[in-house]
Scaffold this active site. Structure first.
Site, PDB file in Angstrom:
ATOM      1  N   ALA A 154       0.806  -1.213   0.000  1.00 27.90           N
ATOM      2  CA  ALA A 154       0.000   0.000   0.000  1.00 27.90           C
ATOM      3  C   ALA A 154       0.844   1.269   0.000  1.00 27.90           C
ATOM      4  O   ALA A 154       0.311   2.375   0.034  1.00 27.90           O
ATOM      5  CB  ALA A 154      -0.909  -0.011   1.232  1.00 27.90           C
ATOM      6  N   HIS A 155       2.177   1.135  -0.026  1.00 25.83           N
ATOM      7  CA  HIS A 155       3.031   2.333   0.025  1.00 25.83           C
ATOM      8  C   HIS A 155       3.073   3.036  -1.336  1.00 25.83           C
ATOM      9  O   HIS A 155       3.126   2.372  -2.370  1.00 25.83           O
ATOM     10  CB  HIS A 155       4.453   1.946   0.442  1.00 25.83           C
ATOM     11  N   ARG A 243      13.071 -24.285  -2.529  1.00 28.67           N
ATOM     12  CA  ARG A 243      14.495 -24.188  -2.883  1.00 28.67           C
ATOM     13  C   ARG A 243      15.066 -22.824  -2.539  1.00 28.67           C
ATOM     14  O   ARG A 243      16.267 -22.646  -2.477  1.00 28.67           O
ATOM     15  CB  ARG A 243      14.738 -24.524  -4.361  1.00 28.67           C
ATOM     16  N   ASP A 294      -0.514  -3.592  12.893  1.00 28.21           N
ATOM     17  CA  ASP A 294      -0.356  -2.857  11.630  1.00 28.21           C
ATOM     18  C   ASP A 294      -1.648  -2.070  11.373  1.00 28.21           C
ATOM     19  O   ASP A 294      -2.127  -1.966  10.239  1.00 28.21           O
ATOM     20  CB  ASP A 294      -0.062  -3.799  10.461  1.00 28.21           C
TER      21      ASP A 294
END
EC number: 3.5.1.25
Lengths: 372, 262
Positions: A154-155, A243, A294
């Site tokens: 959202a930045h 991996r 957050d």
């Protein structure tokens, strides 16, 4: 013990019929307090030869230390990333309102913003002790702008930056003063991140990895340089791959400096992380788990449109999106709701309380562990 | 001597607790009239303490006017060490009841002058008017408190070196590390306990059976110091069936027949 004669005469309060958190377990024990400090009742009995002056029956409830929220962007209409004239009163409002969620210490978080915002806002958010007036401010958490374009979430893209040119000087130029800062989230794959991480940790600032496309190797190197936290695990980073586990692999990495382990924030709001993923992380590395909200400014407000940083956000029930998209934009679940979700997901109550109030002695330096 | 035999540990603990409770209540303690109780530690009395706490929480028993004197304490162990007898008494008894901390006496194993500490303890007992009821246990080697085999039967409160048997038995409380187990203790003497107006010895478990046999069916002998109580005017031995395993059938029958179990 502080005081002397005066302190010794102060009334002793005994909380009975409660469960308290001690040694990472919930015990059926009384809690003894005098003048806001927890007492050792055995010492009180044998040395001072005193009993409690007042008893309070807790009705079988849990008496837990206050929660610490290290990632909260605002709430109740207050946006920490807005360059207001009176940031202080906004912080105070949030501090006061989150007490009822059980949070007694927090790190006001600023999302990616232009330098003017940092220069204006940061000096107005000093470290401050908590009390009945509101939760304590441990320091500011700067999430961005030195993050990955691809994982910005959202930045706002326009304000992302790199420190390729002048490393730590770029950081200082962007933020202005680092006096009130205690956590910086950055993407370690950015060029010269190691110098920056080292410079920040040398100043006692906790470096957190997040909003990044780093592979496990880059993440491990960052930790070797001093990074000690992961910002909202799973979100805004490469998914776990067998991996190349990416940043998520730090939870079980064997390349961390001896005696150190990684802490990681998780948003247990029922939206950002599937309970199965919560459990995987918890089972892989329970001691590192830190619950964060957050939370966005819409926390505590109703449905509708609100501001977050330089963008508009749409709230619908328990979800917040970047307006007009499907990108999650932070959470609006209060900390106690997160603890309950976490409990439901992992069925370990003592540990849930532990994770909500994580000791920040490592990442943040001097965070108080318990506030009464 | 009375020998009260109950079927198992829980019933023995309950009988003992009820006896103590009744003694205190019948005494009618008050502001100027404290009931003095001698107390043991170890695993045997745990059930008894739990019951006493239960009676207190039910509102049937108050320790407001009770003074307690513990039998012993390790030397050199910090008071707040989890294995100290101070910790034991706090966690298993004092923190659950309403006793005045000034009336709970335990020897200080870290006193600067240990003999002076012992003498002061004897003095405190005297000043309290002597002990009304001394509750004790028995070691597998027949000792009462830390009066190890060979202790004088007229001994008073003093410093004692612990027997190897005792140290080995205690090792389990110190992570099995013999080097961590205290080797000395302050203890009331056999004579000190004999001075009490009434004595109650709790003995449970098969591993104590031989000691019980030596204590009550053989003669008074300083190698089995509990045998001294054969010469006390008012002693009760409370035990479970397992503790009687080394006694003669005749002894057990006699006491079972003549003791009404309340």
């Amino acid at each position: 013990m502080r005081g002397g004669q005066g302190a010794a005469r102060a009334p002793v309060l005994q909380f009975t019929n409660c469960r308290i958190l001690r040694g990472r377990a919930l015990l059926r024990e009384d809690l003894w307090v005098r003048e806001g400090r927890i007492l050792d009742p055995e010492k009180l009995f044998f040395e001072e030869r005193r009993v409690a002056d007042e008893q309070r029956d807790c009705g079988g409830c849990i008496l837990a230390p206050g929660f610490i929220d290290v990632q909260i962007n605002g709430g109740f209409g207050v946006d920490f990333s807005q360059a207001a004239e009176d940031v202080g009163s906004g912080v105070a409002l949030v501090a006061q309102r989150i007490l009822s969620h059980g949070v007694t210490s927090f790190c006001p978080t600023l999302v990616t913003s232009p330098p003017e915002v940092y220069h204006k806002v940061l000096p107005q958010i000093p470290v401050k002790s908590g009390g009945p007036h509101g939760a304590g401010v441990l320091g500011v958490h700067l999430e961005g702008p030195f993050i990955s374009r691809e994982k910005r979430g959202a930045h706002p893209e326009a304000h992302l930056r790199s420190f390729e040119a002048n490393a730590f000087q770029d950081v200082l130029d962007t933020y202005g003063s680092l006096d009130n800062v205690c956590i910086v989230t950055l993407a370690p794959e950015l060029g010269r991140s190691h110098e920056v991480i080292q410079a920040l940790t040398a100043r006692g600032i906790c470096v957190s990895l997040g909003h990044s496309v780093a592979d496990l190797r880059a993440a491990e190197e960052a930790v070797q340089s001093g990074a000690s936290f992961i910002t909202h695990l799973f979100n805004a980073m490469l998914p776990f791959h067998h991996r190349d586990p990416g940043i998520v692999g730090l939870l079980t990495s064997d390349r961390l400096p001896p005696g150190r382990h990684i802490f990681y924030g998780m948003i247990a709001d029922g939206m950002h992380t599937n309970p199965a993923a919560l459990r995987i992380a918890h089972r892989a590395h329970p001691q590192g788990l830190v619950l964060v909200t957050d939370a966005v400014p819409a926390l505590g407000l109703g449905n509708g449109r609100h501001t977050l940083g330089q963008q508009e956000v749409e709230v619908d029930g328990l979800t917040a999106y970047v307006a007009g998209t499907q990108t999650l934009s932070g959470s609006i679940a209060p900390m106690d709701v997160c603890v309950r979700h976490f409990l439901q997901a992992t069925v370990t109550l003592g540990k849930a309380s532990c994770c909500g109030m994580k000791t920040l002695r490592q990442p943040c330096g001097e965070a108080p562990m318990v506030r009464n | 001597m009375r020998l009260v035999i109950l079927d198992n540990y829980d019933l023995a603990s309950e009988w003992a607790a009820k006896y103590i409770c009744n003694r205190i209540i019948q005494f009618k303690p008050g502001q100027d009239r404290y009931f003095t109780l001698g107390l043991p530690t170890g695993s045997t009395p745990l059930g008894c303490y739990k019951k006493l706490i239960e009676y207190h929480k039910n509102g049937d028993l108050s320790f407001k006017y009770v003074k307690t004197f513990n039998m012993d304490e390790y030397v050199g162990l910090p008071r707040n060490h989890p294995e100290s007898y101070h910790s034991y008494m706090w966690n298993n008894f004092f923190k659950h009841i309403d006793i005045d901390p000034n009336n709970a006496h335990i020897l200080d194993g870290n006193a600067a002058d240990l003999q002076a500490e012992c003498d002061a303890f004897e003095k405190k007992i005297k000043e309290a008017g002597g002990i009304d009821l001394f509750v004790g246990g028995i070691g597998p080697d027949g000792h009462i408190a830390f009066n190890e085999p060979g202790s004088s039967l007229v001994s008073r409160t003093r410093l004692k070196t612990l027997a190897m048997d005792t140290i080995l038995a205690n090792a389990k409380y110190f992570d099995g590390d013999l080097s961590k187990v205290p080797t000395m203790a302050l203890t009331v003497g056999v004579g000190t306990v004999m001075d009490a107006r009434e004595v109650m010895i709790l003995i449970t478990g098969a591993h104590k059976a031989f000691a019980l046999y030596k204590a009550i069916e053989e003669g008074v002998n300083h190698m089995w110091t509990v045998s001294a109580f054969q010469q006390h005017p008012r002693t009760i031995f409370v035990c479970d069936e397992d503790a009687t395993l080394e006694l003669r059938v005749k002894t057990v029958k006699y006491f079972k027949d003549c003791t009404p179990i309340a």
